[in-house]
Design an enzyme around this catalytic site. Structure first.
Site, PDB file in Angstrom:
ATOM      1  N   LYS A 118      -9.837   4.127  10.980  1.00 24.79           N
ATOM      2  CA  LYS A 118      -9.458   3.304   9.836  1.00 24.79           C
ATOM      3  C   LYS A 118      -9.568   4.128   8.553  1.00 24.79           C
ATOM      4  O   LYS A 118      -8.708   4.069   7.705  1.00 24.79           O
ATOM      5  CB  LYS A 118     -10.338   2.060   9.740  1.00 24.79           C
ATOM      6  CG  LYS A 118     -10.404   1.235  11.036  1.00 24.79           C
ATOM      7  CD  LYS A 118      -9.355   0.148  11.155  1.00 24.79           C
ATOM      8  CE  LYS A 118      -9.169  -0.374  12.575  1.00 24.79           C
ATOM      9  NZ  LYS A 118     -10.283  -1.084  13.135  1.00 24.79           N
ATOM     10  N   ASP A 166     -21.500  -2.873  11.892  1.00 30.61           N
ATOM     11  CA  ASP A 166     -20.198  -2.289  12.225  1.00 30.61           C
ATOM     12  C   ASP A 166     -19.471  -2.030  10.908  1.00 30.61           C
ATOM     13  O   ASP A 166     -19.050  -2.956  10.231  1.00 30.61           O
ATOM     14  CB  ASP A 166     -19.421  -3.282  13.099  1.00 30.61           C
ATOM     15  CG  ASP A 166     -18.015  -2.791  13.436  1.00 30.61           C
ATOM     16  OD1 ASP A 166     -17.624  -1.697  12.969  1.00 30.61           O
ATOM     17  OD2 ASP A 166     -17.312  -3.510  14.174  1.00 30.61           O
ATOM     18  N   TRP A 216     -13.464  -9.269  14.633  1.00 34.01           N
ATOM     19  CA  TRP A 216     -14.222  -8.162  15.223  1.00 34.01           C
ATOM     20  C   TRP A 216     -15.674  -8.505  15.446  1.00 34.01           C
ATOM     21  O   TRP A 216     -16.240  -8.195  16.498  1.00 34.01           O
ATOM     22  CB  TRP A 216     -14.079  -6.888  14.375  1.00 34.01           C
ATOM     23  CG  TRP A 216     -12.727  -6.271  14.545  1.00 34.01           C
ATOM     24  CD1 TRP A 216     -11.753  -6.138  13.599  1.00 34.01           C
ATOM     25  CD2 TRP A 216     -12.162  -5.736  15.763  1.00 34.01           C
ATOM     26  NE1 TRP A 216     -10.632  -5.567  14.148  1.00 34.01           N
ATOM     27  CE2 TRP A 216     -10.849  -5.302  15.473  1.00 34.01           C
ATOM     28  CE3 TRP A 216     -12.637  -5.593  17.074  1.00 34.01           C
ATOM     29  CZ2 TRP A 216     -10.009  -4.731  16.440  1.00 34.01           C
ATOM     30  CZ3 TRP A 216     -11.800  -5.019  18.023  1.00 34.01           C
ATOM     31  CH2 TRP A 216     -10.512  -4.599  17.709  1.00 34.01           C
TER      32      TRP A 216
HETATM   33  C1  LIG Z   1     -10.712  -1.805  14.591  1.00 33.01           C
HETATM   34  C2  LIG Z   1     -12.117  -2.320  14.620  1.00 33.01           C
HETATM   35  C3  LIG Z   1     -12.913  -2.282  15.803  1.00 33.01           C
HETATM   36  C4  LIG Z   1     -12.368  -1.817  17.136  1.00 33.01           C
HETATM   37  O1  LIG Z   1     -12.488  -0.483  17.305  1.00 33.01           O
HETATM   38  P1  LIG Z   1     -11.961   0.303  18.587  1.00 33.01           P
HETATM   39  O2  LIG Z   1     -12.197   1.725  18.202  1.00 33.01           O
HETATM   40  O3  LIG Z   1     -10.524  -0.038  18.795  1.00 33.01           O
HETATM   41  O4  LIG Z   1     -12.801  -0.107  19.734  1.00 33.01           O
HETATM   42  C5  LIG Z   1     -14.221  -2.703  15.711  1.00 33.01           C
HETATM   43  N1  LIG Z   1     -14.735  -3.169  14.559  1.00 33.01           N
HETATM   44  C6  LIG Z   1     -14.006  -3.229  13.427  1.00 33.01           C
HETATM   45  C7  LIG Z   1     -14.624  -3.747  12.160  1.00 33.01           C
HETATM   46  C8  LIG Z   1     -12.686  -2.809  13.418  1.00 33.01           C
HETATM   47  O5  LIG Z   1     -11.956  -2.858  12.289  1.00 33.01           O
END
Ligand SMILES: *Cc1c(COP(=O)(O)O)cnc(C)c1O
Length: 365
Positions: free
Chosen positions: A199, A175, A105
């Site tokens: 998540k 993030d 990611w």
């Molecule tokens: C799943 C994930 C993403 C992607 O997110 P989307 O909502 O599908 O764009 C980005 N960063 C991390 C750390 C993730 O686990």
């Protein structure tokens, strides 16, 4: 309630608490407060204003959000933030933006940022295969950077930072899509953090962004309104129709954390117990279960591992499924197995899984 949800170890969208699912089921028919389906509620109604206000209040309380940080409920997922942050805070700037690339990611973010300006990768785990995270003295940070960006938890490889990388005087962006609300976090170190809901916070459709007011005022002018954080902040997340259902679900999750779990320190203790069980099980049979992460980088949210052969992996996944465990396939980029331990996964569910895994090890070890 279907029991299968209790044994859902999916990497995302992840499991939600049973009490939240029950309330959502009822809300689709008729909200207790309005008698109308949540799917037909106006985002301009006083009911929804109260939902937004309470969600923000709960998040501020749970995360101890500093007073000068704004909370925004946006759309576009984590991926839009890969673009929106550099559009707002890198476009037209001379300094580079620093990015730590530690897995699947965090590698995506600088690709989008490079479309907006000068990007430096200050550490790259990919040549070593992304099994570990950098020590602070391995980072070659720029003192004049527009910001430093990293991902606190690499969802695919199962790597989680234990310390906060930072550079004095450089805004820190993170993030936190796969570990926000799993444990207390000191937001005073950060200038912008983001987490999509699917998540650990709720269903897909809403992304929480928390950013410093002062930073926000430096955003690029003339961006499309939907991509300008200031427009969302002025409109208090009601610039256009927000995902009412997803935000309502997020509110229920924050109530669950506050009232049923007892806050983030209590949540963290539960998550620690789950991680101890799972990694204990992997460490008991290291010849069969081969953890992806080096022990120092192990994530408490996602544990990725492989088995000695594709045939054994296939047998593991098929037998696990037959035994009632869901969502254990590794990410398509990595293969193998991944066990995700998001907040709604109970200690009891992890114990059931590790007992079953110990049995699998006896049969095949
Ligand atoms: C799943 C994930 C993403 C992607 O997110 P989307 O909502 O599908 O764009 C980005 N960063 C991390 C750390 C993730 O686990």
């Amino acid at each position: 309630m279907n029991d299968a949800n209790a044994l859902n170890f999916s990497g995302g969208p992840g499991a939600l608490p049973a009490s939240v699912l029950r309330q959502l089921q009822q809300a689709i028919q008729a909200l207790p407060e309005t008698g109308l389906s949540v799917l037909g509620m106006s985002h301009r109604s006083p009911w929804f204003r109260a939902v937004l206000d309470e969600a923000e209040e709960n998040l501020r309380l749970l995360l101890q959000v500093p007073a000068d940080m704004r909370l925004l409920f946006l759309q576009g997922g984590g991926s839009l933030q890969f673009s929106m942050l550099p559009m707002n805070f890198l476009r037209g700037r001379s300094g580079p933006a620093d990015y730590i690339v530690s897995g699947y990611w965090s590698a995506k973010a600088p690709i989008e940022a490079a479309k907006e300006g000068n990007v430096r990768i200050v550490w790259d785990g990919r040549p070593e295969g992304c099994h570990r995270l950098p020590a602070p003295d391995e980072l070659r940070l720029s003192p004049d950077a527009a910001y430093l960006h990293y991902a606190s938890n690499e969802t695919v490889e199962g790597l989680q930072f234990q310390n906060i990388p930072r550079q004095a005087g450089v805004p820190l962006f993170c993030d936190m899509s796969s570990d926000l609300l799993s444990a207390p976090v000191d937001l005073s170190h950060y200038d912008a953090i983001y987490a999509h809901a699917q998540k650990n916070l709720g269903p897909a459709g809403v992304t929480l962004v928390i950013l410093r007011d002062g930073l926000m005022q430096t955003a690029t002018d003339d961006l499309p309104s939907l991509l300008d954080y200031r427009r969302h902040a002025e409109a208090r997340s009601l610039y256009n129709t927000p995902p009412v259902f997803a935000i309502y679900a997020l509110l229920l999750v924050t109530r669950w954390l506050k009232d049923e779990i007892g806050g983030l320190p209590a949540m963290a203790a539960i998550n620690d117990a789950k991680a101890r069980l799972l990694y204990g099980c992997l460490d008991a049979t290291p010849g069969l279960y081969r953890g992806w992460a080096e022990p120092s980088a192990r994530s408490k949210m996602n544990a990725a591992f492989t088995l000695p052969s594709p045939a054994l992996e296939a047998a593991f996944l098929a037998e696990a499924k037959a035994a009632g465990f869901h969502g254990l396939e590794g990410h398509r980029s990595l293969g193998g197995v991944r066990v995700s331990l998001y907040n709604a996964v109970s200690v009891q569910a992890v114990r059931q899984l590790t007992d079953w895994m110990a049995g699998f090890a006896r049969r095949h070890g």
